[in-house]
Design a protein around this motif. Sequence first.
Motif, PDB file in Angstrom:
ATOM      1  N   GLU A  21      19.819 -62.463   3.634  1.00 34.26           N
ATOM      2  CA  GLU A  21      19.613 -61.701   2.407  1.00 34.26           C
ATOM      3  C   GLU A  21      20.395 -60.390   2.475  1.00 34.26           C
ATOM      4  N   PRO A  22      20.983 -59.952   1.350  1.00 35.06           N
ATOM      5  CA  PRO A  22      21.687 -58.669   1.366  1.00 35.06           C
ATOM      6  C   PRO A  22      20.722 -57.510   1.593  1.00 35.06           C
ATOM      7  N   GLY A  23      21.248 -56.416   2.093  1.00 33.16           N
ATOM      8  CA  GLY A  23      20.440 -55.214   2.235  1.00 33.16           C
ATOM      9  C   GLY A  23      20.124 -54.628   0.865  1.00 33.16           C
ATOM     10  N   PRO A  24      19.166 -53.718   0.798  1.00 33.37           N
ATOM     11  CA  PRO A  24      18.796 -53.091  -0.477  1.00 33.37           C
ATOM     12  C   PRO A  24      19.833 -52.055  -0.898  1.00 33.37           C
ATOM     13  N   ALA A  25      19.908 -51.810  -2.186  1.00 40.14           N
ATOM     14  CA  ALA A  25      20.769 -50.740  -2.701  1.00 40.14           C
ATOM     15  C   ALA A  25      20.112 -49.392  -2.422  1.00 40.14           C
ATOM     16  N   GLY A  26      20.918 -48.361  -2.220  1.00 43.17           N
ATOM     17  CA  GLY A  26      20.364 -47.016  -2.062  1.00 43.17           C
ATOM     18  C   GLY A  26      19.610 -46.596  -3.308  1.00 43.17           C
ATOM     19  N   ALA A  27      20.197 -46.900  -4.481  1.00 43.77           N
ATOM     20  CA  ALA A  27      19.546 -46.658  -5.772  1.00 43.77           C
ATOM     21  C   ALA A  27      19.773 -47.886  -6.636  1.00 43.77           C
ATOM     22  N   ARG A  28      18.704 -48.362  -7.285  1.00 40.95           N
ATOM     23  CA  ARG A  28      18.825 -49.500  -8.198  1.00 40.95           C
ATOM     24  C   ARG A  28      18.359 -49.047  -9.571  1.00 40.95           C
ATOM     25  N   LEU A  29      19.267 -49.098 -10.551  1.00 40.02           N
ATOM     26  CA  LEU A  29      18.984 -48.611 -11.895  1.00 40.02           C
ATOM     27  C   LEU A  29      19.127 -49.755 -12.890  1.00 40.02           C
ATOM     28  N   GLU A  30      18.095 -49.974 -13.685  1.00 34.60           N
ATOM     29  CA  GLU A  30      18.131 -51.024 -14.702  1.00 34.60           C
ATOM     30  C   GLU A  30      17.782 -50.417 -16.052  1.00 34.60           C
ATOM     31  N   ASN A  31      18.689 -50.588 -17.019  1.00 32.08           N
ATOM     32  CA  ASN A  31      18.519 -50.057 -18.365  1.00 32.08           C
ATOM     33  C   ASN A  31      18.247 -48.553 -18.330  1.00 32.08           C
ATOM     34  N   CYS A  32      19.083 -47.845 -17.574  1.00 30.59           N
ATOM     35  CA  CYS A  32      18.938 -46.391 -17.406  1.00 30.59           C
ATOM     36  C   CYS A  32      20.214 -45.668 -17.826  1.00 30.59           C
ATOM     37  N   VAL A  33      20.057 -44.404 -18.141  1.00 29.06           N
ATOM     38  CA  VAL A  33      21.174 -43.475 -18.276  1.00 29.06           C
ATOM     39  C   VAL A  33      20.973 -42.453 -17.170  1.00 29.06           C
ATOM     40  N   ALA A  34      21.981 -42.318 -16.292  1.00 22.90           N
ATOM     41  CA  ALA A  34      21.814 -41.470 -15.110  1.00 22.90           C
ATOM     42  C   ALA A  34      22.971 -40.501 -14.948  1.00 22.90           C
ATOM     43  N   HIS A  35      22.633 -39.305 -14.504  1.00 21.06           N
ATOM     44  CA  HIS A  35      23.610 -38.272 -14.171  1.00 21.06           C
ATOM     45  C   HIS A  35      23.317 -37.820 -12.748  1.00 21.06           C
ATOM     46  N   PHE A  36      24.269 -38.046 -11.843  1.00 20.47           N
ATOM     47  CA  PHE A  36      24.119 -37.668 -10.437  1.00 20.47           C
ATOM     48  C   PHE A  36      25.114 -36.557 -10.126  1.00 20.47           C
ATOM     49  N   ALA A  37      24.702 -35.573  -9.339  1.00 25.07           N
ATOM     50  CA  ALA A  37      25.593 -34.506  -8.879  1.00 25.07           C
ATOM     51  C   ALA A  37      25.216 -34.118  -7.457  1.00 25.07           C
ATOM     52  N   ARG A  38      26.213 -34.031  -6.608  1.00 26.93           N
ATOM     53  CA  ARG A  38      26.022 -33.646  -5.203  1.00 26.93           C
ATOM     54  C   ARG A  38      24.946 -34.514  -4.553  1.00 26.93           C
ATOM     55  N   VAL A  39      25.197 -35.823  -4.556  1.00 29.01           N
ATOM     56  CA  VAL A  39      24.241 -36.784  -4.013  1.00 29.01           C
ATOM     57  C   VAL A  39      24.829 -37.520  -2.812  1.00 29.01           C
ATOM     58  N   ARG A  40      23.946 -38.024  -1.996  1.00 28.46           N
ATOM     59  CA  ARG A  40      24.297 -38.924  -0.898  1.00 28.46           C
ATOM     60  C   ARG A  40      23.462 -40.174  -1.107  1.00 28.46           C
ATOM     61  N   VAL A  41      24.132 -41.301  -1.373  1.00 29.89           N
ATOM     62  CA  VAL A  41      23.442 -42.547  -1.668  1.00 29.89           C
ATOM     63  C   VAL A  41      23.975 -43.614  -0.708  1.00 29.89           C
ATOM     64  N   ILE A  42      23.096 -44.203   0.092  1.00 35.35           N
ATOM     65  CA  ILE A  42      23.526 -45.158   1.108  1.00 35.35           C
ATOM     66  C   ILE A  42      22.670 -46.418   1.016  1.00 35.35           C
ATOM     67  N   GLY A  43      23.344 -47.581   0.952  1.00 33.26           N
ATOM     68  CA  GLY A  43      22.670 -48.879   0.904  1.00 33.26           C
ATOM     69  C   GLY A  43      22.112 -49.266   2.266  1.00 33.26           C
ATOM     70  N   GLY A  44      21.243 -50.254   2.262  1.00 28.36           N
ATOM     71  CA  GLY A  44      20.587 -50.707   3.486  1.00 28.36           C
ATOM     72  C   GLY A  44      21.349 -51.827   4.186  1.00 28.36           C
ATOM     73  N   VAL A  45      20.912 -52.157   5.362  1.00 27.17           N
ATOM     74  CA  VAL A  45      21.550 -53.145   6.229  1.00 27.17           C
ATOM     75  C   VAL A  45      21.191 -54.561   5.802  1.00 27.17           C
ATOM     76  N   GLY A  46      22.175 -55.457   5.797  1.00 22.30           N
ATOM     77  CA  GLY A  46      21.917 -56.871   5.532  1.00 22.30           C
ATOM     78  C   GLY A  46      21.273 -57.529   6.741  1.00 22.30           C
ATOM     79  N   THR A  47      20.536 -58.590   6.513  1.00 28.32           N
ATOM     80  CA  THR A  47      19.844 -59.259   7.623  1.00 28.32           C
ATOM     81  C   THR A  47      20.737 -60.301   8.266  1.00 28.32           C
ATOM     82  N   ALA A  48      20.433 -60.590   9.498  1.00 31.98           N
ATOM     83  CA  ALA A  48      21.225 -61.599  10.201  1.00 31.98           C
ATOM     84  C   ALA A  48      20.430 -62.203  11.334  1.00 31.98           C
TER      85      ALA A  48
END
Length: 168
Positions: A102-129
């Motif tokens: 299974e793929p790792g999780p997204a750092g942020a998951r947005l559905e039907n959103c309007v988003a404004h990001f500034a000076r952010v650090r967003v990191i996804g998760g590790v995939g399983t193996a």
Amino acid sequence: EELARQAKIMEDFGAQIVVADNAGTVVLQNVRTNGSPSAWHIGAGVVASDTGRLVIQGCTLEGISTAGFPTSPESGLVAVNTLLAVSDTALLADGHGAEFGEPGPAGARLENCVAHFARVRVIGGVGTADEFFQGPGGAGIELVDSSLVIAGGPANLVQGGKGWTSGG
């Protein structure tokens, strides 16, 4: 009825913080969700649903899951039907998928959103193996029917998670 609905959101998402059904503005400032790798499955950092505007400033929002074996992957932020303004914040995914490959999780998951990001650090998760099934790392940001503006120049980092195959 409302408490039952809120309980269902918690059950579905397993969030540490839930912001739901707010017509106005909700502000999270200088908040850190529990990022302890020794904790039992806790959930996504923040889940926002049907909120007029959620402002997140100076926070570290980390999804957390049991580190020792595969469980549900957890994002730092999951938002549905919400206007977001996120600044000076880290959104970190953690946990491995419940199924090998299974793929790792997204750092942020947005559905039907309007988003404004500034000076952010967003990191996804590790995939399983394991020996036979290997999953890709999670996306830094996963958008579904959403729009995103990222501002703030080199102070931003959006990075996919580590995976055993391509991805992230």
